[in-house]
Scaffold this active site. Structure first.
Site, PDB file in Angstrom:
ATOM      1  CD  GLU A  95       3.505  -6.195  18.685  1.00  0.00           C
ATOM      2  OE1 GLU A  95       3.038  -7.247  19.170  1.00  0.00           O
ATOM      3  OE2 GLU A  95       2.798  -5.345  18.110  1.00  0.00           O
ATOM      4  CB  SER A 366      18.518  11.659 -38.121  1.00  0.00           C
ATOM      5  OG  SER A 366      17.881  12.364 -39.164  1.00  0.00           O
TER       6      SER A 366
END
Length: 687
Positions: A95, A366
């Site tokens: 790039e 429970s």
């Protein structure tokens, strides 16, 4: 005439002098204007980048793990030293090879591109530097107009003046688009390869470095041939710049890459349920404007422990991965400071964003009983050796105007049992006897203090967890027991700063509120440890938990729970179906192994710790059959703990000649004769 000619020849023409002054003045004016422009650009702030407007969620270590955005962007920012050097080299090679040498504009490259384009009479070559690309991606659209190009040049100059080259490169790698909704190299690395950007090898780096030129055209998911051709170009550029040898390039090109599947990519976001919860807290509890959260560039520092979060996600996936439509929730809180360490609201966020951690339509069964037993113990109305008969019973309540006839699971009844046996076996008859002894209103009052905000109905069935609550409430309540009876309000957000680092919010220091006496909380903890011992409902996963742990299972026809804690974490796990489908036997047993796997993995770096024993606890050997003080003649002796002042004083007379003296009461830190290995550890530690 001759004099006139000679004298005229000595003077320069007036027109040439004026032209020279004009050129000089124009040049000086241009330099002055350029200086003014550069000074203006240097002093002016850059516009707020669109990516910077996405507020970030950070974990307990300050690492960014998610962004707050209503769009489809997947973005995770990382520091430059958290990116593979191979990826950086590959990006620069293909790039912008002169990145560290130019001032934002590659003049030679621009001239070369202009020459080639004039030759071909078409735009076949560009010369944008990384800085120019960054300026375009951060602040501008991609329209081809002169005004856009002028703005790009200005922003490029500003970036070069205000940031170092490494900072610009870091911003570029965190901003550039890699396709598939992934912005930035970390998001791309996770999406394509399921790994961090710092772990990318040469083959993976060269593939990813080639994608930004055409995120769709060069995506390996869309066009593998194009992606491989582009990879070859990147590798050739690396060879040309001397970054690698031709042999390394050939080897990288030939390597078989392991891409993540489409399904895996969909679920790549980190802690999405926690992110959604934090969004709700920031907007609705802390009062921040939602638009500010979306686009204000805020940094939200949170309590999330990513190791614990990943342990929670893995535990749920391992147990529910092959169970269609079965859902789960897990939330874990540090009882010592209220910090929410892990929060998983469902099995698959991509399929359902509903956060089951806060669902208040689930009966805890429970798992609610410990709240009731804590009320019984702290009131002094019952102790760990209080007995009731476990048998089919018709209970009368509301001034004998109503009746209630609970049953035990599998119609198993145990006869006369104490609280320890009732908790371990989850006996329902004992539980209803307890709530009628203590009073449902008192249980509700304690539940409120412990963090239960959902409505609780004062009826005997409350003892069996028939009033729906959320997993978040249950984890909050059990954190009180773990923290020696002290409640600290759960917290997820520690600090919020703006994009300049200014603090906009900071959580107050943790405030402890005493709910029950530490001795009462410890006695209950000692009883809840038996759930994971022989005969307890959590015994089948006890081999997977290599540390002291206390908790309670809970099962209804549609919900399975395990809520438990260590000194470091209070965790609630729920499993069930969204549409109330009945749980099968196998499905109803999923919560316990999820809890066990999570707890061990989340605390694998933390040495096992016993629960601290506070003042006001008395330890005595008792005869388990009578609940009285044991004598030397008693064949079975069980060491039990009591809140000081509630311990038994009568001596067992049922063994021997009934004249034996009580076994000498032991200090609280002596060895309980228990089946758990951590009880041995407790004795060794105290001695």
């Amino acid at each position: 005439m001759q004099r006139l000619i000679r004298s005229g020849g000595k003077k320069p023409p007036r027109r040439k002098w004026l032209f020279f002054k004009l050129i000089l003045s124009t040049g000086l004016l241009a330099l002055f204007a350029m200086g003014i422009l550069l000074l203006y650009l240097y002093q002016s702030d850059l516009p707020l980048a669109d990516s910077d407007r996405n507020s970030q969620l950070l974990d307990q270590n300050g690492k960014s793990i998610a962004v707050f955005s209503s769009g489809e962007r997947n973005r995770v920012s990382v520091a430059l030293d958290e990116v593979s050097p191979l990826l950086i080299q590959a990006t620069l090679a293909v790039e912008d090879r002169q990145f560290y040498d130019h001032v934002g504009f590659d003049i030679k490259g621009m001239a070369r591109a202009l020459f080639v384009n004039l030759q071909k009479m078409d735009k076949v070559q560009g010369a944008s530097t990384l800085t120019q690309q960054l300026a375009r991606n951060l602040y501008l659209s991609h329209e081809r107009t002169w005004s856009r190009k002028i703005k790009e040049a200005m922003y490029t100059a500003q970036l070069e003046m205000k940031y170092s080259k490494d900072e610009i490169l870091q911003m570029y790698l965190n901003e550039i688009y890699y396709g598939g909704g992934a912005y930035g190299i970390e998001a791309a690395s996770q999406m394509y390869f399921g790994k961090s950007a710092k772990d990318l090898n040469l083959a993976e780096s060269s593939i990813l470095a080639g994608v930004p030129k055409g995120p769709t055209y060069y995506s390996p998911y869309n066009h593998m041939k194009n992606a491989k051709d582009r990879q070859k170009t990147v590798l050739s550029a690396l060879v040309t710049t001397g970054g690698i040898t031709q042999g390394q390039a050939d080897e990288a090109y030939s390597e078989m890459l392991n891409f993540k599947s489409q399904k895996q990519r969909i679920t790549a976001d980190q802690a999405p349920y926690f992110r959604d919860y934090v969004r709700n807290v920031v907007v609705h509890e802390l009062g921040f404007d939602e638009d500010l959260l979306e686009h204000g560039g805020l940094n939200i520092y949170t309590t999330l422990d990513m190791d614990a979060e990943e342990a929670a996600e893995a535990a749920i996936a391992s147990e529910l991965g092959g169970s269609p439509d079965l859902e789960a929730a897990l939330v874990s809180i540090d009882p010592r400071n209220g910090h929410i360490k892990a929060l998983v609201g469902g099995v698959n966020y991509a399929q359902s964003q509903y956060n089951h951690v806060f669902a208040t339509t689930r009966q805890p069964g429970s798992s609610f009983k410990p709240i009731m037993y804590l009320s019984a113990l702290s009131s002094g109305k019952m102790t760990s050796v209080s007995k009731f008969s476990s048998q089919p019973t018709l209970f009368h309540y509301d001034d004998n105007r109503k009746t209630y006839s609970p049953k035990n699971f599998g119609d198993k009844y145990l006869g006369d049992i104490d609280m320890r046996r009732a908790i371990a076996a989850s006996d329902n008859i004992y539980a209803v006897n307890t709530i009628l002894t203590v009073g449902a209103e008192q249980v509700i009052e304690l539940g409120r203090k412990m963090g239960i905000t959902s409505a609780m109905t004062p009826v005997p069935s409350l003892a069996l967890g028939t009033s729906p609550v959320s997993p978040f409430e249950m984890a909050s309540a059990f954190a009180v027991i773990s923290n020696q009876g002290k409640r600290i309000k759960p917290v997820a957000v520690l600090k919020i700063t703006d994009d300049q680092g200014h603090t906009l919010y900071e959580a107050p220091s943790p405030h402890e509120e005493k709910v029950v006496e530490p001795a009462a909380a410890y006695v209950l903890t000692h009883l809840l440890e038996s759930v994971f011992e022989t005969g307890g409902t959590g015994n089948r996963v006890s081999a997977n938990i290599l540390r002291p742990v206390a908790g309670k299972t809970g099962t209804t026809s549609t919900d399975a729970w395990l809520v438990g804690y260590t000194p470091e974490l209070s965790t609630a796990v729920w499993v069930g179906y969204d549409k109330g489908k009945i749980l099968g036997t196998t499905e109803s047993r999923k919560a316990a192994p999820i809890f066990a796997k999570f707890t061990e993995k989340a605390l694998e770096k933390v040495p096992p710790k016993i629960f601290p024993i506070p003042d006001g606890v008395v330890s005595l050997y008792i005869d388990p059959n009578t609940g009285m003080l044991a004598t030397a003649d008693c064949p079975d002796k069980q060491l039990e703990v009591f809140i000081q002042g509630t311990e038994p004083t009568e001596v067992c007379t049922e063994h021997g000649k009934g004249e034996g003296e009580s076994v000498q009461p032991l200090p609280v830190n002596d060895k309980p004769e228990s089946h758990s290995w951590w009880s041995d550890l407790k004795r060794w530690w105290m001695e």
